[in-house]
Design a protein around this motif. Structure first.
Motif, PDB file in Angstrom:
ATOM      1  N   ARG A 307      53.872  18.452  71.083  1.00 23.69           N
ATOM      2  CA  ARG A 307      52.671  19.136  71.567  1.00 23.69           C
ATOM      3  C   ARG A 307      52.581  19.106  73.090  1.00 23.69           C
ATOM      4  O   ARG A 307      52.248  20.115  73.721  1.00 23.69           O
ATOM      5  CB  ARG A 307      51.419  18.522  70.953  1.00 23.69           C
ATOM      6  CG  ARG A 307      50.140  19.250  71.370  1.00 23.69           C
ATOM      7  CD  ARG A 307      48.939  18.814  70.585  1.00 23.69           C
ATOM      8  NE  ARG A 307      47.739  19.444  71.107  1.00 23.69           N
ATOM      9  CZ  ARG A 307      47.335  20.673  70.808  1.00 23.69           C
ATOM     10  NH1 ARG A 307      48.053  21.422  69.972  1.00 23.69           N
ATOM     11  NH2 ARG A 307      46.226  21.173  71.332  1.00 23.69           N
ATOM     12  N   ALA A 308      52.870  17.967  73.698  1.00 26.15           N
ATOM     13  CA  ALA A 308      52.818  17.876  75.163  1.00 26.15           C
ATOM     14  C   ALA A 308      53.812  18.853  75.795  1.00 26.15           C
ATOM     15  O   ALA A 308      53.502  19.499  76.801  1.00 26.15           O
ATOM     16  CB  ALA A 308      53.108  16.452  75.618  1.00 26.15           C
ATOM     17  N   ALA A 309      54.989  18.972  75.199  1.00 29.74           N
ATOM     18  CA  ALA A 309      55.996  19.891  75.732  1.00 29.74           C
ATOM     19  C   ALA A 309      55.544  21.345  75.616  1.00 29.74           C
ATOM     20  O   ALA A 309      55.747  22.150  76.537  1.00 29.74           O
ATOM     21  CB  ALA A 309      57.326  19.685  75.006  1.00 29.74           C
ATOM     22  N   ARG A 310      54.932  21.693  74.489  1.00 27.39           N
ATOM     23  CA  ARG A 310      54.487  23.080  74.308  1.00 27.39           C
ATOM     24  C   ARG A 310      53.357  23.434  75.257  1.00 27.39           C
ATOM     25  O   ARG A 310      53.347  24.524  75.859  1.00 27.39           O
ATOM     26  CB  ARG A 310      54.066  23.301  72.852  1.00 27.39           C
ATOM     27  CG  ARG A 310      55.249  23.424  71.890  1.00 27.39           C
ATOM     28  CD  ARG A 310      54.835  23.839  70.494  1.00 27.39           C
ATOM     29  NE  ARG A 310      54.203  22.764  69.766  1.00 27.39           N
ATOM     30  CZ  ARG A 310      52.911  22.745  69.438  1.00 27.39           C
ATOM     31  NH1 ARG A 310      52.105  23.727  69.797  1.00 27.39           N
ATOM     32  NH2 ARG A 310      52.411  21.733  68.748  1.00 27.39           N
ATOM     33  N   LEU A 311      52.401  22.526  75.426  1.00 28.53           N
ATOM     34  CA  LEU A 311      51.291  22.813  76.345  1.00 28.53           C
ATOM     35  C   LEU A 311      51.785  22.952  77.776  1.00 28.53           C
ATOM     36  O   LEU A 311      51.370  23.866  78.501  1.00 28.53           O
ATOM     37  CB  LEU A 311      50.251  21.690  76.256  1.00 28.53           C
ATOM     38  CG  LEU A 311      49.401  21.632  74.988  1.00 28.53           C
ATOM     39  CD1 LEU A 311      48.566  20.354  74.968  1.00 28.53           C
ATOM     40  CD2 LEU A 311      48.498  22.859  74.876  1.00 28.53           C
ATOM     41  N   SER A 312      52.668  22.065  78.203  1.00 30.50           N
ATOM     42  CA  SER A 312      53.158  22.133  79.580  1.00 30.50           C
ATOM     43  C   SER A 312      54.049  23.349  79.801  1.00 30.50           C
ATOM     44  O   SER A 312      54.023  23.955  80.874  1.00 30.50           O
ATOM     45  CB  SER A 312      53.905  20.849  79.945  1.00 30.50           C
ATOM     46  OG  SER A 312      54.979  20.612  79.063  1.00 30.50           O
ATOM     47  N   SER A 313      54.823  23.710  78.799  1.00 26.21           N
ATOM     48  CA  SER A 313      55.660  24.912  78.915  1.00 26.21           C
ATOM     49  C   SER A 313      54.796  26.165  79.051  1.00 26.21           C
ATOM     50  O   SER A 313      55.056  27.039  79.891  1.00 26.21           O
ATOM     51  CB  SER A 313      56.575  25.035  77.700  1.00 26.21           C
ATOM     52  OG  SER A 313      57.341  26.212  77.759  1.00 26.21           O
ATOM     53  N   ASP A 314      53.742  26.257  78.230  1.00 28.12           N
ATOM     54  CA  ASP A 314      52.828  27.403  78.331  1.00 28.12           C
ATOM     55  C   ASP A 314      52.147  27.432  79.698  1.00 28.12           C
ATOM     56  O   ASP A 314      52.012  28.497  80.318  1.00 28.12           O
ATOM     57  CB  ASP A 314      51.771  27.330  77.229  1.00 28.12           C
ATOM     58  CG  ASP A 314      52.347  27.585  75.847  1.00 28.12           C
ATOM     59  OD1 ASP A 314      53.488  28.064  75.753  1.00 28.12           O
ATOM     60  OD2 ASP A 314      51.649  27.286  74.857  1.00 28.12           O
TER      61      ASP A 314
END
Length: 426
Positions: A307-314
């Motif tokens: 989840r942290a990776a997806r939020l930061s990527s977005d």
């Protein structure tokens, strides 16, 4: 025993109940907290465990409370070891990641001419410590080159290992000034092959990523509890491998907790990593840190990391589309630290404008990353945004909207010489 909670991931289902997790995070009601790389927002169980212990200290005394809560104190070593795939004997509490790092360095008997091999993307305090070792002991500092796309060139670093035979190899898994994730396990494989001492700074990765000391192959690893683990400030830990314990590595200034005074002229260090601890500890914070680690483990690091990776990527993708904004992060793998350069603004006014809109962020400056900012990217400062798993896609959109609004109406830039930046440590 791990607790059951509907907000936590199971082995079969990696989804998180974000509504429940946010309800357990009181700060979510007040701010958009995108400064988890500085300090994460503590969850209610962490806060309550600390208050409960402080209350007990006030009622029966500090020594007595520590004795009464010995099992909860011991949970710090048990939980942290489980988080890292280690054993409790390998874990030492520390007042900060920097304190843990300095203790590890102090255990190494450096001699003039010894080589410290590191990377160009290391934490500022680590680099200063290496320079201090050079000043005092005459060690040489060698920096491995980066790949064109960002991140250390592991093969070039391995060649330096073979040619220089360094006394210490050191790497920071995620530097404070960038979202770069360094390939610390690949570096570790070369260190094991060449029997080289290996120290890893995992300050920004523990609590954000799955960190496995067996996979990394490090001799020492340091981290804090206040960032992505969401624990209290002034807490951290040192992992010391069985190898370094068996070979007798110990801190330069060992105290009565880490050793026994066995005769007038001799002492005996503890057999475990407790030799790196000190007698005085903030027991409420130790208990709170244990609860923070347990909380993260109950949620599940795979779900947290995803989840942290997806939020930061977005966030990174949306910011890249804004005028007067330059995303600075480069590398094959990026984590939940997003750094941007902003045209037309000085650092403090921009951060103050974000603060005024309820967005928590941090500033990084050239002096924090002399190679990355000063040589490679040529920036004087960057804004750092670091979402975590309890943040939401709506918050990502809101932060991007605020930055879009601000960058459309830039303030007149002051001269660089007039800027006196406030300092955000990590």
């Amino acid at each position: 025993m791990r607790r059951k909670n509907s907000a936590f991931a199971s082995n079969a289902e990696p989804l998180l109940d974000i509504e429940t997790l946010r309800a357990q995070t009181p700060g979510c009601e007040k701010v958009i907290h995108f400064n988890n790389a500085g300090c994460g927002l503590p969850a209610t169980p962490v806060l309550e465990s600390m208050i409960d212990h402080l209350r007990l200290e006030s009622e029966i005394g500090g020594y007595e409370a520590a004795a009464a809560r010995a099992e909860q104190v011991a949970e710090f070593h048990i939980q942290t070891a489980a988080l890292l795939n280690a054993a409790p004997r390998n874990i030492a509490f520390a007042g900060s990641a920097t304190h843990a790092y300095a203790n590890a360095l102090s255990a190494i008997p450096f001699q003039p001419g010894d080589v410290v091999l590191t990377t160009r993307n290391d934490f500022i305090s680590n680099q200063i410590a290496f320079l201090a070792l050079r000043k005092r002991f005459g060690v040489r500092i060698v920096h491995a080159p980066d790949l064109p796309e960002g991140g250390v060139d592991v093969e070039a670093m391995a060649a330096l290992m073979r040619g220089e035979r360094p006394r210490l190899v050191a790497a920071t898994q995620i530097p404070t000034n960038s979202g770069l994730i360094q390939p610390v396990a690949e570096i570790g494989r070369h260190c094991r092959e060449l029997d080289l001492l290996y120290l890893v700074d995992a300050c920004q990765s523990v609590g954000q990523l799955e960190v496995d000391v067996q996979e990394i192959g490090c001799d020492f690893l340091t981290a804090t509890c206040r960032k992505f683990l969401r624990g209290p400030r002034a807490t951290g830990f040192l992992y010391a491998s069985d190898r370094v314990l068996e070979q007798g590595y110990e801190p330069l200034f060992i105290d009565m907790h880490g050793a026994r005074w066995t005769s007038a002229e001799e002492y005996q260090p503890a057999a475990t990593a407790r030799r790196f601890e000190e007698w005085e500890m903030p027991y409420a914070a130790v208990i709170g840190s244990a609860e923070a680690v347990r909380y993260a483990r109950d949620i599940g690091l795979p779900a947290i990391a995803d989840r942290a990776a997806r939020l930061s990527s977005d966030l990174r993708k949306l910011l890249a589309g804004l005028p007067n904004v330059r995303v600075l992060d480069h590398g094959a793998r990026l984590g939940a630290l997003v750094t941007i350069a902003i045209d037309g603004w000085e650092p403090e006014p921009f951060k103050k404008a974000l603060d005024g809109r309820g967005v928590n962020s941090a500033l990084s400056f050239r002096e924090f990353a002399q190679y990355d900012f000063g040589v490679d990217k040529d920036v004087d400062w960057a804004l750092r945004l670091s979402p975590h798993y309890y943040n939401t896609a709506a918050e990502v959109d809101a932060v991007v909207d605020v930055i879009r609004e601000l960058t459309w109406t830039p303030l007149p830039a002051r001269s660089r010489s007039s800027t006196t930046p406030g300092r955000t440590r990590r």
